[in-house]
Design an enzyme around this catalytic site. Structure first.
Site, mmCIF file in Angstrom:
data_model
loop_
_atom_site.group_PDB
_atom_site.id
_atom_site.type_symbol
_atom_site.label_atom_id
_atom_site.label_comp_id
_atom_site.label_asym_id
_atom_site.label_seq_id
_atom_site.Cartn_x
_atom_site.Cartn_y
_atom_site.Cartn_z
ATOM 1 N N TYR A 149 42.906 62.487 106.956
ATOM 2 C CA TYR A 149 44.229 62.157 106.047
ATOM 3 C C TYR A 149 43.981 62.786 104.665
ATOM 4 O O TYR A 149 44.776 63.586 104.105
ATOM 5 C CB TYR A 149 44.080 60.394 105.942
ATOM 6 C CG TYR A 149 45.225 60.025 105.148
ATOM 7 C CD1 TYR A 149 46.366 59.841 105.534
ATOM 8 C CD2 TYR A 149 44.788 59.533 103.749
ATOM 9 C CE1 TYR A 149 47.452 59.339 104.613
ATOM 10 C CE2 TYR A 149 45.823 58.906 102.834
ATOM 11 C CZ TYR A 149 47.210 58.785 103.612
ATOM 12 O OH TYR A 149 48.165 58.043 102.937
ATOM 13 N N ASP A 150 42.521 62.660 104.006
ATOM 14 C CA ASP A 150 42.537 63.193 102.823
ATOM 15 C C ASP A 150 42.640 64.437 102.831
ATOM 16 O O ASP A 150 43.303 65.260 101.756
ATOM 17 C CB ASP A 150 41.108 62.885 102.172
ATOM 18 C CG ASP A 150 41.044 61.253 102.232
ATOM 19 O OD1 ASP A 150 41.622 60.548 102.751
ATOM 20 O OD2 ASP A 150 39.881 60.946 101.702
#
Ligand code: NAD
Ligand code: UDP
Ligand code: UDP
Length: 317
Positions: A149-150
């Site tokens: 995600y990041d």
């Protein structure tokens, strides 16, 4: 072709929590909305009340595949947002963020649309700088459980800025801090929905770690205001710009407030802290205040009351 001031607006992830509120607000302004969603975490129920509106169109589609449509503006929100959901199929999460961004930017380039990216405070990782200004480059683990995600969102930001530099696409990048409100997915494991549902059901309230980690919680209506103000800015305003409520609370404080507001008999229990869970998070919103003239207006207590009201109905279903 544009008629008058009505715009054709694409909202990807439009059947999700934030997307459904955004679609509603844009429709209320008289625009034509194309909502694109693969229903991974979004539901038809979130947008059921919009389906009868002739200005609203729903398309089931995964943005990691090309999409050829004609629109004036794009809000790119498609991406699972809760750790439980984005870690369920991490490879797909990266594909959605990265290939999805390429497709939406390719579309924006072809039709000369403005495009806004729903980025995240996760680009700052577990920050050493507090509160987080946009200039901070972050402290992100590239190989951990949150990385899909990041790093996916970080790469999407890179793509947005390269499409601007290389192809002159009009971009807007908004970094969203924890946002909550009605229509959060009840099973997505995020702290506000978890705690409210546990409290309403008089079940144990699960605090991860010792509950001393902090977050700043923004009510959904404030966030949507910020999105729309950002889209209205001139081509020179690209962001990234933080949108969030600078009120900072420990998770323990959040739990106490939820218990009080629901008159719950729940007890607090402690569970292990998930890996790479950020210790603290609070937005520096001076850019949003100066450039967008935006400020959050809904305090945590008030926002929680509205969220509890929504989940009360949900629990009774
Ligand atoms: P959500 O999970 O409710 O909504 C995401 C929507 O995207 C869902 O409807 C899902 O079905 C759809 N989707 C996922 N992958 C897709 C794909 N490949 N193609 C088409 N649709 C797809 O989450 P949300 O809280 O509404 O978040 C919306 C956006 O805002 C996300 O991009 C998220 O990363 C970002 N964001 C949210 C928060 C927050 O606190 N809510 C914080 C930071 C960033
Ligand atoms: N794309 C899309 N819709 C469009 C235009 C492009 O989905 O209306 C996709 C296209 O499939 C491509 C990506 O966006 O994979 C990037 O497009 P771009 O024109 O930047 O790159 P190229 O086609 O030259 O690889
Ligand atoms: N959290 C918690 N109990 C829960 C769910 C989450 O204590 O039932 C904690 C979690 O460990 C994190 C914070 O609450 O420190 C916010 O979690 P969330 O998943 O909502 O968002 P994020 O970690 O992405 O900010």
């Amino acid at each position: 072709m544009r008629y008058g001031t009505t715009k054709k607006i694409l909202v990807t992830g439009g059947a999700g929590f934030l997307g459904s509120h955004l679609c509603e607000r844009l429709l209320a302004q008289g625009h034509e909305i194309l909502c694109v969603d693969n229903f991974f975490t979004g539901t038809r129920r979130n947008i059921a009340h919009l389906l009868g509106n002739s200005n609203f169109e729903m398309m089931r589609h995964d943005i990691s595949f090309p999409l050829y449509v004609e629109v004036d503006e794009i809000y790119n929100l498609a991406c699972p947002a809760s750790p439980v959901h984005y870690q369920f199929d991490p490879v797909q999460t990266t594909k959605t963020s990265v290939i999805g961004a390429i497709n939406m930017l390719g579309l924006a380039k072809r039709v000369k649309a403005k495009i806004l990216q729903a980025s995240t405070s996760e680009v700052y990782g577990d920050p050493e700088v507090h509160p987080q200004p946009e200039e901070y480059w972050g402290r992100v683990n590239p190989i951990g459980y949150r990385s899909c995600y990041d790093e996916g969102k970080r790469c999407a930001e890179t793509l947005f800025f390269d499409y601007r530099r290389q192809h002159n696409v009009e971009i807007k990048v908004v970094r969203i801090f924890n946002t909550y409100g009605p229509r959060m997915h009840p099973n997505d494991g995020r702290v506000v929905s978890n705690l409210v549902l546990q409290a309403l059901r008089d079940k144990d309230i699960t605090l991860y770690g010792d509950g001393s980690q902090t977050r700043s919680f923004c009510y959904v209506d404030d966030l949507v205001d910020g999105f729309m103000k950002m889209m209205e800015t001139g081509a020179d305003v690209t962001g990234p710009i933080n949108i969030g409520n600078p009120g900072e609370f420990t998770i323990r404080q959040l739990a106490d407030t939820v218990i009080e507001l629901t008159n719950s008999r729940s007890k607090i229990v402690y569970r292990p802290l998930p890996p790479d869970d950020p210790r603290q998070r609070r937005p520096d919103i001076s850019k949003a205040q100066a450039i967008l003239n935006w400020n959050p207006t809904i305090e945590l207590q008030e926002g929680l009351k509205r969220t509890i009201e929504y989940f009360e109905k949900y629990v009774r279903l």
